[in-house]
Design a protein around this motif. Structure first.
Motif, mmCIF file in Angstrom:
data_model
loop_
_atom_site.group_PDB
_atom_site.id
_atom_site.type_symbol
_atom_site.label_atom_id
_atom_site.label_comp_id
_atom_site.label_asym_id
_atom_site.label_seq_id
_atom_site.Cartn_x
_atom_site.Cartn_y
_atom_site.Cartn_z
ATOM 1 N N PRO A 104 26.045 -15.529 55.662
ATOM 2 C CA PRO A 104 25.904 -14.253 55.653
ATOM 3 C C PRO A 104 26.477 -13.334 56.446
ATOM 4 O O PRO A 104 27.349 -12.385 56.198
ATOM 5 N N VAL A 136 15.493 -16.833 52.180
ATOM 6 C CA VAL A 136 15.845 -15.595 51.415
ATOM 7 C C VAL A 136 17.177 -15.349 51.514
ATOM 8 O O VAL A 136 17.908 -15.085 50.260
ATOM 9 N N GLU A 137 17.910 -15.336 52.681
ATOM 10 C CA GLU A 137 19.250 -15.065 52.795
ATOM 11 C C GLU A 137 20.174 -16.098 51.854
ATOM 12 O O GLU A 137 21.106 -15.840 51.173
ATOM 13 N N ARG A 165 22.415 -16.643 44.654
ATOM 14 C CA ARG A 165 22.501 -15.811 43.223
ATOM 15 C C ARG A 165 23.719 -14.870 42.974
ATOM 16 O O ARG A 165 24.280 -14.857 41.869
ATOM 17 N N ARG A 166 24.349 -14.241 43.978
ATOM 18 C CA ARG A 166 25.571 -13.511 43.979
ATOM 19 C C ARG A 166 26.749 -14.602 43.321
ATOM 20 O O ARG A 166 27.560 -14.078 42.658
ATOM 21 N N ALA A 208 18.936 -17.577 49.134
ATOM 22 C CA ALA A 208 18.836 -17.477 47.817
ATOM 23 C C ALA A 208 19.728 -16.368 47.291
ATOM 24 O O ALA A 208 20.190 -16.122 46.263
ATOM 25 N N GLU A 209 19.713 -15.269 48.134
ATOM 26 C CA GLU A 209 20.548 -13.985 47.701
ATOM 27 C C GLU A 209 22.153 -14.501 47.543
ATOM 28 O O GLU A 209 22.870 -14.069 46.619
ATOM 29 N N VAL A 210 22.720 -15.173 48.580
ATOM 30 C CA VAL A 210 24.096 -15.616 48.330
ATOM 31 C C VAL A 210 24.290 -16.544 47.312
ATOM 32 O O VAL A 210 25.160 -16.266 46.496
#
Length: 235
Positions: free
Chosen positions: A83, A114-115, A121-122, A117-119
């Protein structure tokens, strides 16, 4: 230092090496061949599918597929960037739900779940979008029971190639061959030792390897539209 004029020259040299190792158009088409096939390289009647790693590997793969008489597709892989340093890979994802993580990088940068998972997903969204763009709505080629020949324009660390090999297996490939014009020698040895590919075939493994582009006289960037056109004319 250049070993290849451009990616198409690299494809011709790689295809010639594959032919010398026993691959032939007859084999990829499922016919018979008078040429004896070396053990561990291929078998008469085997079904081949050539998969280019976008974007730079696709022009190389186009030549290989044509010379082997095999169908051509792409295999999609996306880097998972840290990130705070997106250019640094903390892992990668591939088609078929494959994910590989670098635990040491995750720990060093204290990346939270959480970080991550967000990366992920993107990048999954980007992977799906680019796959649809490249294939223009066509379904991916069926790899079940096939020998998947994965082709890139070169390999340095091997992170992308590893995930691509695992993705091909997840999608049903019975055998995975990684075929490259040029690669770092220690990376080739490590991938072979780890069993990510059943076989790694490389034209050149220079003693001093710094970057793939140094081994090409013309290493012009391959654009999205180039990949789309190559796949379109090989459909």
């Amino acid at each position: 230092m250049a070993t290849f004029t451009d990616r198409y020259d690299a494809g011709r040299q790689l295809a010639a090496l594959l032919a010398s190792r026993g691959w032939s158009p007859d084999q990829s088409a499922g016919g018979t061949s008078a040429q004896e096939v070396p053990a561990g390289v291929g078998h008469q009647g085997v079904r081949l599918v050539v998969l280019g790693l976008p974007r730079g590997g696709v022009p190389v793969a186009e030549v290989v597929a044509r010379e082997l008489g095999a169908p051509l597709d792409v295999i999609m892989v996306r880097k998972l960037g840290v990130p705070v340093h997106p250019e640094l890979a903390m892992g990668a994802i591939g088609e078929g739900g494959v994910q590989v993580l670098d635990e040491s990088i995750l720990r060093h940068f204290a990346v939270t779940e959480v970080e991550l998972a967000e990366v992920q997903r993107r990048e999954e969204e980007t992977l799906a979008r680019r796959a649809a763009l490249f294939r223009e709505g066509r379904p991916p080629l069926d790899l079940k029971g096939a020998t998947a020949v994965l082709v890139d324009d070169g390999m340095a660390t091997g992170a992308t190639a590893r995930v691509a090999c695992q993705a091909a297996r997840r999608l049903g490939a019975a055998r995975v061959v990684l075929a490259l014009p040029v690669a770092a020698r220690d990376t080739v040895e490590q991938i072979q030792a780890d069993g990510d590919a059943d076989e790694v075939i490389v034209v050149s493994t220079p003693r001093y390897f710094r970057a793939v582009g140094e081994h090409y006289a013309d290493f012009t960037a391959v654009e999205d539209e180039d990949v789309v056109e190559i796949l379109r004319r090989n459909t």
